[in-house]
Enzyme design. Sequence first.
Site, PDB file in Angstrom:
ATOM      1  N   SER A 318      37.248  28.865  41.239  1.00  0.00           N
ATOM      2  CA  SER A 318      36.352  28.632  42.105  1.00  0.00           C
ATOM      3  C   SER A 318      35.726  30.234  41.269  1.00  0.00           C
ATOM      4  O   SER A 318      36.578  30.999  40.967  1.00  0.00           O
ATOM      5  CB  SER A 318      37.087  29.938  43.105  1.00  0.00           C
ATOM      6  N   LYS A 324      42.357  29.246  42.413  1.00  0.00           N
ATOM      7  CA  LYS A 324      42.417  28.346  43.706  1.00  0.00           C
ATOM      8  C   LYS A 324      41.646  27.304  42.267  1.00  0.00           C
ATOM      9  O   LYS A 324      41.101  26.811  41.948  1.00  0.00           O
ATOM     10  CB  LYS A 324      41.265  28.771  44.693  1.00  0.00           C
ATOM     11  N   GLU A 331      35.661  15.130  44.991  1.00  0.00           N
ATOM     12  CA  GLU A 331      34.200  15.541  45.548  1.00  0.00           C
ATOM     13  C   GLU A 331      33.213  15.082  44.913  1.00  0.00           C
ATOM     14  O   GLU A 331      31.512  14.336  45.106  1.00  0.00           O
ATOM     15  CB  GLU A 331      33.988  16.906  45.584  1.00  0.00           C
TER      16      GLU A 331
END
Length: 466
Positions: A318, A324, A331
């Site tokens: 992130s 993260k 996706e």
Amino acid sequence: MNDSRIEHDAFGPVEVPAARYWGAQTQRALGVFAIGTERFPSCLIQAFGLQKMAAAKANQRCGALDARLADAIVQAAALLRDGAHDADFPLTVWQTGSGTQTNMNANEVIANRANELLGEPRGSKAPVHPNDHVNASQSSNDSFPTVMHIATVRDLEQRLLPALAVLQASLAGRAQAFAGVVKIARTHLMDAVPMMVDQAFDAYARQLARGMERVRATLPRLLVLPQGGTAAGTGLNAPPGFDAAFCEELQSLTGLAFVPNPSKFEGMAVHDALVEASGALNTLASSLVKIANDLRLLGSGPRCGLGELHIPDDGLTSSIMPGKRNPTIAEALVQACLQVMGNHSTITMANASGLFELNVAKPVLIHNLLQSIRVLSDAARVFATRLVDGLGLNEERLAANVGSSLLVVTALNPVLGYDQVARIVRESLATGRPPREVALALGLLSGEDYDRHVDAKALARPHPAP
């Protein structure tokens, strides 16, 4: 040194960049169709090279071209097939609906290159003329759809099906690796009865296998070509036997079993075979979205989600939350699939734009179809190698979920009846006590009987595996 040359067409002289192999018609089209930046992929240009090679060979066989000119055209067209002239195709997809400008572009590039091979300068149009010789026995109306089929079949065979085979094998490999591990199934997103992890992955692998079957099932129609129909389907200006000779030469060049369409009118006015192929891709895309979403939900967390799967780290994180990890590969696959679904809508509408004897939305149709093949191929391969191959199981979480499941008591339906089992579930849910403890407290059966009937692993495989 001049940086341009003068070429002529039916409307007069045109100034063309000296370094380029295209001619007057392509240069005029650049000014007329100044729309967007989307260009045909290299595979379509390569397919044009194959089409012009086969046409020249067929014309020589049929007596429409002498050997010297045919050989020069074949040599020049082979350079297109090999990708050497991609930069000489500057036109965008947004052009005449028959694809005429790109066919003319191919004719001009091949003619100029063939004339150079024969010792003449670019722009001379002699001894090889772009229309009289490179386009002999052809029209854009039959050549462009033929190229559409050639490019589609080659990309399905050489790009998509191999990529799907990689993903199918990857999913089947995970099923084998996860064999014997129990999990809780989910229906309506809610806890259901026990199943095996390998059963879920076997289902994914079978989805891919069925998707590959659907793609292969479209190939017989895609191998049927309209070449030989010329302007409207009648074959005007094409010698007898040209269509059969063309397909024989194309078979020799590609190793693919192309055959003439017995109705050139059907092959030029509509492109149902291409819509069928897109439909198979659309079905495949919907399967892949389901698989990708399952895996990213099962891997959600790692602390506060379902957390049953370990998603491999992709090295990305992130911009604000250090460390993260996100299911980025899943996706990306979903986005590629959404593009394919949107492309299928465009392809469907484009095919509906057949007016009388000619479909006039060919460029946008093939642009979208080839993009669908390309993004599905690339996304499936990346998904297999960067995500599926690296999946792991959180067996501690899986065991805890199985241990706390309420609906394992569904196995007691034949013993106690639906209403009594519902009573166990209701009481267990209300008190937080395990269903086994509740069943015993209610005096419905002994601990030995409960354990004999409620065995999660046995429940997950109530019948022998196929």
